[in-house]
Write a protein that holds these residues in place. Structure first.
Motif, PDB file in Angstrom:
ATOM      1  N   ASN A   1      15.262  13.225  -1.650  1.00 13.19           N
ATOM      2  CA  ASN A   1      14.320  14.106  -1.893  1.00 13.19           C
ATOM      3  C   ASN A   1      13.773  14.859  -0.771  1.00 13.19           C
ATOM      4  OD1 ASN A   1      14.006  14.627  -5.241  1.00 13.19           O
ATOM      5  ND2 ASN A   1      14.403  12.389  -4.601  1.00 13.19           N
ATOM      6  N   SER A   2      13.250  13.708   0.211  1.00 18.36           N
ATOM      7  CA  SER A   2      12.755  14.484   1.470  1.00 18.36           C
ATOM      8  C   SER A   2      13.683  15.143   2.361  1.00 18.36           C
ATOM      9  CB  SER A   2      12.295  12.971   2.364  1.00 18.36           C
ATOM     10  OG  SER A   2      11.430  12.480   1.680  1.00 18.36           O
ATOM     11  N   LEU A   3      14.987  14.824   2.337  1.00 15.48           N
ATOM     12  CA  LEU A   3      15.871  15.742   3.125  1.00 15.48           C
ATOM     13  C   LEU A   3      16.125  16.940   2.405  1.00 15.48           C
ATOM     14  CD1 LEU A   3      18.435  13.056   4.000  1.00 15.48           C
ATOM     15  CD2 LEU A   3      16.736  13.985   5.538  1.00 15.48           C
ATOM     16  N   ASN A   4      15.935  16.945   1.246  1.00 12.20           N
ATOM     17  CA  ASN A   4      16.260  18.341   0.217  1.00 12.20           C
ATOM     18  C   ASN A   4      15.068  19.250   0.817  1.00 12.20           C
ATOM     19  OD1 ASN A   4      18.495  17.983  -1.109  1.00 12.20           O
ATOM     20  ND2 ASN A   4      17.399  17.251  -2.944  1.00 12.20           N
ATOM     21  N   VAL A   5      13.790  18.635   0.946  1.00 11.78           N
ATOM     22  CA  VAL A   5      12.685  19.675   1.309  1.00 11.78           C
ATOM     23  C   VAL A   5      12.727  20.016   2.777  1.00 11.78           C
ATOM     24  CG1 VAL A   5      10.233  19.584   1.817  1.00 11.78           C
ATOM     25  CG2 VAL A   5      11.165  18.354  -0.287  1.00 11.78           C
ATOM     26  N   LEU A   6      13.263  19.029   3.522  1.00  9.83           N
ATOM     27  CA  LEU A   6      13.401  19.275   4.928  1.00  9.83           C
ATOM     28  C   LEU A   6      14.420  20.396   5.252  1.00  9.83           C
ATOM     29  CD1 LEU A   6      12.987  18.749   8.133  1.00  9.83           C
ATOM     30  CD2 LEU A   6      14.559  16.940   7.952  1.00  9.83           C
ATOM     31  N   THR A   7      15.593  20.300   4.479  1.00 14.30           N
ATOM     32  CA  THR A   7      16.556  21.397   4.520  1.00 14.30           C
ATOM     33  C   THR A   7      16.029  22.589   4.173  1.00 14.30           C
ATOM     34  OG1 THR A   7      18.130  19.601   3.756  1.00 14.30           O
ATOM     35  CG2 THR A   7      18.797  21.827   3.616  1.00 14.30           C
TER      36      THR A   7
ATOM     37  N   LEU B   1       6.791   8.808  -6.643  1.00 10.20           N
ATOM     38  CA  LEU B   1       7.965   9.285  -7.437  1.00 10.20           C
ATOM     39  C   LEU B   1       7.458  10.213  -8.700  1.00 10.20           C
ATOM     40  CD1 LEU B   1       9.613   5.802  -8.081  1.00 10.20           C
ATOM     41  CD2 LEU B   1      10.582   7.645  -6.872  1.00 10.20           C
ATOM     42  N   LEU B   2       6.281  10.081  -8.974  1.00 10.64           N
ATOM     43  CA  LEU B   2       5.657  10.950  -9.939  1.00 10.64           C
ATOM     44  C   LEU B   2       5.370  12.289  -9.311  1.00 10.64           C
ATOM     45  CD1 LEU B   2       3.221   8.463 -11.895  1.00 10.64           C
ATOM     46  CD2 LEU B   2       5.430   9.458 -12.799  1.00 10.64           C
ATOM     47  N   LEU B   3       4.913  12.274  -8.373  1.00 12.63           N
ATOM     48  CA  LEU B   3       4.783  13.524  -7.407  1.00 12.63           C
ATOM     49  C   LEU B   3       6.077  14.310  -7.457  1.00 12.63           C
ATOM     50  CD1 LEU B   3       2.038  12.614  -4.867  1.00 12.63           C
ATOM     51  CD2 LEU B   3       1.804  14.059  -6.989  1.00 12.63           C
ATOM     52  N   GLU B   4       7.425  13.538  -7.060  1.00 10.58           N
ATOM     53  CA  GLU B   4       8.442  14.070  -6.827  1.00 10.58           C
ATOM     54  C   GLU B   4       8.871  14.672  -8.184  1.00 10.58           C
ATOM     55  OE1 GLU B   4      11.106  11.138  -5.410  1.00 10.58           O
ATOM     56  OE2 GLU B   4      10.273  11.328  -3.176  1.00 10.58           O
ATOM     57  N   ASN B   5       8.886  14.164  -9.161  1.00  9.65           N
ATOM     58  CA  ASN B   5       8.945  14.393 -10.540  1.00  9.65           C
ATOM     59  C   ASN B   5       8.413  15.706 -10.986  1.00  9.65           C
ATOM     60  OD1 ASN B   5      11.281  12.673 -10.976  1.00  9.65           O
ATOM     61  ND2 ASN B   5      10.164  11.412 -12.466  1.00  9.65           N
ATOM     62  N   ALA B   6       6.990  15.935 -10.584  1.00  6.71           N
ATOM     63  CA  ALA B   6       6.235  17.025 -11.085  1.00  6.71           C
ATOM     64  C   ALA B   6       6.992  18.349 -10.448  1.00  6.71           C
ATOM     65  CB  ALA B   6       4.959  16.820 -10.632  1.00  6.71           C
ATOM     66  N   VAL B   7       7.091  18.160  -9.050  1.00  8.91           N
ATOM     67  CA  VAL B   7       7.775  19.210  -8.496  1.00  8.91           C
ATOM     68  C   VAL B   7       9.119  19.535  -8.842  1.00  8.91           C
ATOM     69  CG1 VAL B   7       8.418  19.767  -6.073  1.00  8.91           C
ATOM     70  CG2 VAL B   7       6.274  18.588  -6.423  1.00  8.91           C
ATOM     71  N   LYS B   8       9.872  18.604  -9.110  1.00  4.82           N
ATOM     72  CA  LYS B   8      11.388  18.604  -9.366  1.00  4.82           C
ATOM     73  C   LYS B   8      11.593  19.531 -10.885  1.00  4.82           C
ATOM     74  CE  LYS B   8      15.595  16.212  -9.950  1.00  4.82           C
ATOM     75  NZ  LYS B   8      16.215  14.778 -10.318  1.00  4.82           N
ATOM     76  N   HIS B   9      10.570  19.302 -11.761  1.00  2.22           N
ATOM     77  CA  HIS B   9      10.783  19.625 -13.216  1.00  2.22           C
ATOM     78  C   HIS B   9      10.014  20.862 -13.325  1.00  2.22           C
ATOM     79  CE1 HIS B   9      13.121  16.452 -14.639  1.00  2.22           C
ATOM     80  NE2 HIS B   9      12.560  15.533 -13.788  1.00  2.22           N
TER      81      HIS B   9
ATOM     82  N   LEU C   1       3.013  16.592   3.062  1.00  4.43           N
ATOM     83  CA  LEU C   1       4.359  17.027   3.325  1.00  4.43           C
ATOM     84  C   LEU C   1       4.651  18.220   2.383  1.00  4.43           C
ATOM     85  CD1 LEU C   1       6.257  14.082   3.931  1.00  4.43           C
ATOM     86  CD2 LEU C   1       5.578  15.671   5.529  1.00  4.43           C
ATOM     87  N   LEU C   2       4.241  18.107   1.220  1.00  3.77           N
ATOM     88  CA  LEU C   2       4.590  18.918  -0.014  1.00  3.77           C
ATOM     89  C   LEU C   2       3.811  20.281   0.289  1.00  3.77           C
ATOM     90  CD1 LEU C   2       4.659  16.909  -3.104  1.00  3.77           C
ATOM     91  CD2 LEU C   2       6.751  17.528  -1.969  1.00  3.77           C
ATOM     92  N   GLY C   3       2.398  20.137   0.667  1.00  2.00           N
ATOM     93  CA  GLY C   3       1.644  21.331   0.808  1.00  2.00           C
ATOM     94  C   GLY C   3       2.369  22.065   2.309  1.00  2.00           C
ATOM     95  N   MET C   4       3.022  21.344   3.283  1.00  2.00           N
ATOM     96  CA  MET C   4       3.644  22.259   4.310  1.00  2.00           C
ATOM     97  C   MET C   4       4.802  22.910   3.702  1.00  2.00           C
ATOM     98  SD  MET C   4       3.711  19.183   7.312  1.00  2.00           S
ATOM     99  CE  MET C   4       4.568  20.053   8.326  1.00  2.00           C
ATOM    100  N   ARG C   5       5.590  22.820   2.695  1.00  2.23           N
ATOM    101  CA  ARG C   5       6.403  23.533   2.020  1.00  2.23           C
ATOM    102  C   ARG C   5       5.968  24.535   1.029  1.00  2.23           C
ATOM    103  NH1 ARG C   5      11.646  21.849  -1.735  1.00  2.23           N
ATOM    104  NH2 ARG C   5      12.522  23.987  -1.985  1.00  2.23           N
TER     105      ARG C   5
END
Length: 453
Positions: A183-189, A268-276, A237-241
């Motif tokens: 997931n982090s690499l996806n954000v970086l990409t 993991l929960l934060l990732e899911n919130a952004v993902k969905h 990190l999420l805020g940077m994107r």
């Protein structure tokens, strides 16, 4: 015919074969010793040997096997022991008297009025004590065989459960590493194409966070303070994107510094919130994290994406599974189509099935210790029943004027009684469950001064 009945009959058949062999061996031995070489004499010897072998030996064997089917040696030890003692004593005394009546009154022609007088009384006593010693030996042997079998099965079962749960737990923890990295690499990409400068800063922060992931991923629990601190860093990190498209509300302090949660569960929960969910300036994602009723609540508004691709089903299920392994408190999930809320149990100590197994193991250790004591008691009882008749014989043979054998009978007998009481932890006088009641009483008293979650 049931398998238990079939097993019972098989054991009795084996005992009957042993008794037949014993009859032959004892018969030949006493024929030679007593020089009974006539047909009638040999018939008498084999008849008497057969009575002792089958009536005492096979009879006690039948009682032993019947009691094994009625009470389990491991789960109902006290009932099995007391049932064995009472049944064996009553049967052995009755059987010896019947055999002696046939032997001495019907076959040898003794006066029936002297059946409980003089020499015959000592013959009865010695034979009964010796027979009880042999019976105690076979009861002890049956006990050890059944106990060993049960413990082997239980140990194997516990090993399988422990290995399965450990493998499952380690598997769940190992999923965190590739999931986080993916997931982090996806954000970086995404950042590389949108904002290369931000991508460089993101890479620097990512390296620090990933080091934390590597350090914490193998832990069972981590303090809530550390996890919230890490969550704030991850949110940066999420805020940077996403910039102002993601809003967070995290407490600066916790109610109790000893509170713990599963490591990386917030990430993991934060990732899911952004993902969905849709994350944009027009539809910002707002996440609230707060404590309530011994739970950490992670709540976000719902702006579902139309197509999010195939889910890996790692995040939320991973958390639920890991909590299921370390506590009976479950992860709560609520979705009313406006807000999505996940409640994580706040813990202070591990209270899982694996740790419960430690409690069971301590009970197992206590049970093994008790078995060792019970084995020693049976050895002591068998020795008593074998030695005392020999002492009585020596006394009556060489110094019949002074019956000193009463001293070892009562002295050793009192030792046996106290040994048996010790094996049963004196439950006879205090009640069968007094230990459990006392332990519960002490634990309840201690829990008044402690507040475990």
């Amino acid at each position: 015919m049931t398998s238990s009945n079939s097993s019972f009959l098989n054991v009795i058949k084996k005992d009957a074969i042993v008794c037949t062999k014993l009859t032959v061996v004892l018969g030949v031995f006493f024929i030679i010793v007593n020089q009974q070489f006539s047909v009638v004499g040999m018939a008498y010897v084999f008849l008497i040997s057969g009575m002792y072998s089958f009536v005492l030996g096979l009879g006690n064997g039948v009682i032993n096997e019947y009691l094994n089917t009625k009470w389990d040696w491991v789960k109902e030890t006290n009932k099995r022991v007391w049932g064995g003692i009472i049944a064996t004593v009553l049967y052995t005394v009755s059987a010896v008297l019947v055999i002696h009546f046939i032997q001495y009154i019907l076959l040898f022609g003794h006066d029936i009025n002297n059946f409980f007088k003089g020499e015959l009384v000592w013959i009865h006593l010695i034979t009964i004590i010796f027979s009880l010693g042999v019976a105690a030996f076979f009861h002890a042997r049956g006990f050890m065989v059944n106990w060993k079998l049960a413990m082997t099965q239980e140990t194997t079962k516990q090993e399988i459960v422990a290995k399965t749960e450990t493998a499952k737990f380690e598997s769940l923890k190992s999923q965190i590493d590739p999931h986080f990295l993916f997931n982090s690499l996806n954000v970086l990409t995404s950042l590389i194409g949108e904002n290369p400068a931000q991508a460089e800063k993101f890479t620097t922060k990512l390296s620090k966070i990933y080091r934390y992931v590597l350090e914490q991923r193998n832990k069972d629990l981590i303090t809530l303070t550390e996890e919230l601190k890490f969550a704030k860093t991850y949110m940066e990190l999420l805020g940077m994107r996403f910039e102002d498209a993601v809003k967070f509300n995290i407490p600066d302090a916790v109610s109790n510094p000893d509170l713990k949660i599963v490591p990386l569960s917030l990430q993991l929960l934060l990732e899911n919130a952004v993902k969905h969910n849709v994350v944009s300036s027009s539809k910002p994602l707002t996440i609230h994290i707060y404590e309530k009723d011994d739970y950490l609540i992670i709540e976000n508004n719902i702006n579902p994406k139309e197509a999010i691709g195939k889910s890996t089903k790692v995040g939320l299920q991973n958390i639920a599974d890991r909590y299921g392994l370390i506590t009976p408190k479950g992860v709560k999930i609520e979705n009313n189509n406006k807000t999505f809320k996940v409640s994580l149990p706040l813990l202070i100590k591990m209270e899982n099935s694996m740790y419960q197994d430690n409690l069971e193991n301590s009970k197992y250790v206590k049970a093994v210790e008790r078995v060792e004591k019970l084995k020693e008691f049976y050895q002591n009882l068998a020795s008593y029943c074998l030695v005392i008749p020999f002492l009585i014989f020596i006394n009556l043979r060489f110094s019949p004027g002074f019956h000193w054998f009463w001293f070892p009978i009562f002295g050793w007998g009192m030792g046996l009684i106290f040994h048996f009481l010790e094996v049963n932890n004196y439950n006879i006088f205090l009640g069968s469950n007094w230990e459990e009641r006392k332990i519960k009483e002490m634990m309840d008293k201690e829990n008044k001064h402690k507040n475990y979650r």
